[in-house]
Scaffold this motif. Structure first.
Motif, PDB file in Angstrom:
ATOM      1  N   LYS A 120     -14.145  -0.586  60.777  1.00  0.00           N
ATOM      2  CA  LYS A 120     -15.299  -1.184  60.093  1.00  0.00           C
ATOM      3  C   LYS A 120     -16.575  -0.376  60.364  1.00  0.00           C
ATOM      4  O   LYS A 120     -17.346  -0.114  59.453  1.00  0.00           O
ATOM      5  CB  LYS A 120     -15.504  -2.635  60.545  1.00  0.00           C
ATOM      6  N   VAL A 121     -16.765  -0.001  61.621  1.00  0.00           N
ATOM      7  CA  VAL A 121     -17.951   0.785  61.985  1.00  0.00           C
ATOM      8  C   VAL A 121     -17.925   2.134  61.274  1.00  0.00           C
ATOM      9  O   VAL A 121     -18.939   2.588  60.735  1.00  0.00           O
ATOM     10  CB  VAL A 121     -18.068   0.938  63.521  1.00  0.00           C
ATOM     11  N   LYS A 122     -16.768   2.784  61.243  1.00  0.00           N
ATOM     12  CA  LYS A 122     -16.647   4.082  60.563  1.00  0.00           C
ATOM     13  C   LYS A 122     -16.987   3.966  59.082  1.00  0.00           C
ATOM     14  O   LYS A 122     -17.518   4.893  58.494  1.00  0.00           O
ATOM     15  CB  LYS A 122     -15.229   4.662  60.721  1.00  0.00           C
ATOM     16  N   GLU A 168     -19.736  -0.709  58.120  1.00  0.00           N
ATOM     17  CA  GLU A 168     -19.815  -2.180  58.090  1.00  0.00           C
ATOM     18  C   GLU A 168     -19.993  -2.675  59.526  1.00  0.00           C
ATOM     19  O   GLU A 168     -19.079  -3.253  60.105  1.00  0.00           O
ATOM     20  CB  GLU A 168     -18.532  -2.757  57.466  1.00  0.00           C
ATOM     21  N   HIS A 169     -21.181  -2.478  60.106  1.00  0.00           N
ATOM     22  CA  HIS A 169     -21.414  -2.728  61.530  1.00  0.00           C
ATOM     23  C   HIS A 169     -21.472  -4.198  61.920  1.00  0.00           C
ATOM     24  O   HIS A 169     -21.288  -4.524  63.072  1.00  0.00           O
ATOM     25  CB  HIS A 169     -22.724  -2.103  61.994  1.00  0.00           C
ATOM     26  N   HIS A 170     -21.807  -5.075  61.032  1.00  0.00           N
ATOM     27  CA  HIS A 170     -22.191  -6.430  61.428  1.00  0.00           C
ATOM     28  C   HIS A 170     -20.998  -7.368  61.545  1.00  0.00           C
ATOM     29  O   HIS A 170     -20.539  -7.932  60.571  1.00  0.00           O
ATOM     30  CB  HIS A 170     -23.247  -6.979  60.470  1.00  0.00           C
ATOM     31  N   GLU A 171     -20.521  -7.514  62.778  1.00  0.00           N
ATOM     32  CA  GLU A 171     -19.389  -8.398  63.083  1.00  0.00           C
ATOM     33  C   GLU A 171     -19.913  -9.540  63.936  1.00  0.00           C
ATOM     34  O   GLU A 171     -20.546  -9.327  64.961  1.00  0.00           O
ATOM     35  CB  GLU A 171     -18.326  -7.609  63.867  1.00  0.00           C
TER      36      GLU A 171
END
Length: 127
Positions: free
Chosen positions: A118-120, A123-126
């Motif tokens: 996700k970060v790659k 999409e950082h916001h977990e």
């Protein structure tokens, strides 16, 4: 003093890492002239001896070389040397800490991999 410097690491190492990063991200290419000690002193408003120590450590490792009377240049193979050096510390500096923290938080391996993907993708916001 200005610039991107942090308190918990010697400034000469940070100067060195700035130049390393410029080589790694292709801002400075092999055989190109690197910023001079005087340019770095002036730009970052830091001590000449500090800048010299950072630059000289890159010369000692064969990342930069001096052309007498002209300046410092990026050595052939410098980027590959830096990649190998940084890969060697990557596991210890990042992966080990990531796994230790994930274990404390009881995050499963498959979730770590999903989060990394996700970060790659940006999409950082977990939550």
């Amino acid at each position: 003093m200005r610039g991107p410097f942090v308190q918990d690491k010697p400034i000469y190492i940070q100067v060195r890492e700035l130049i390393e990063d410029q080589i790694l991200n292709h801002q400075l290419k092999e055989e190109e002239q690197a910023p001079s000690t005087n340019q770095l002193v002036e730009f970052y408003k830091i001590n000449h001896a500090t800048v010299s120590k950072g630059i000289n450590s890159l010369v000692d490792e064969g990342i930069l070389y001096k052309k007498r009377g002209i300046g410092m240049f990026v050595a052939v193979g410098a980027r590959e040397k830096l990649i190998e050096k940084r890969k060697a510390t990557f596991v210890e500096d990042y992966i080990v800490k990531l796994v230790q923290e994930a274990d404390k938080l009881e995050i499963e391996e498959s979730d770590i991999i999903r989060l990394i993907k996700k970060v790659k993708r940006g999409e950082h916001h977990e939550h």
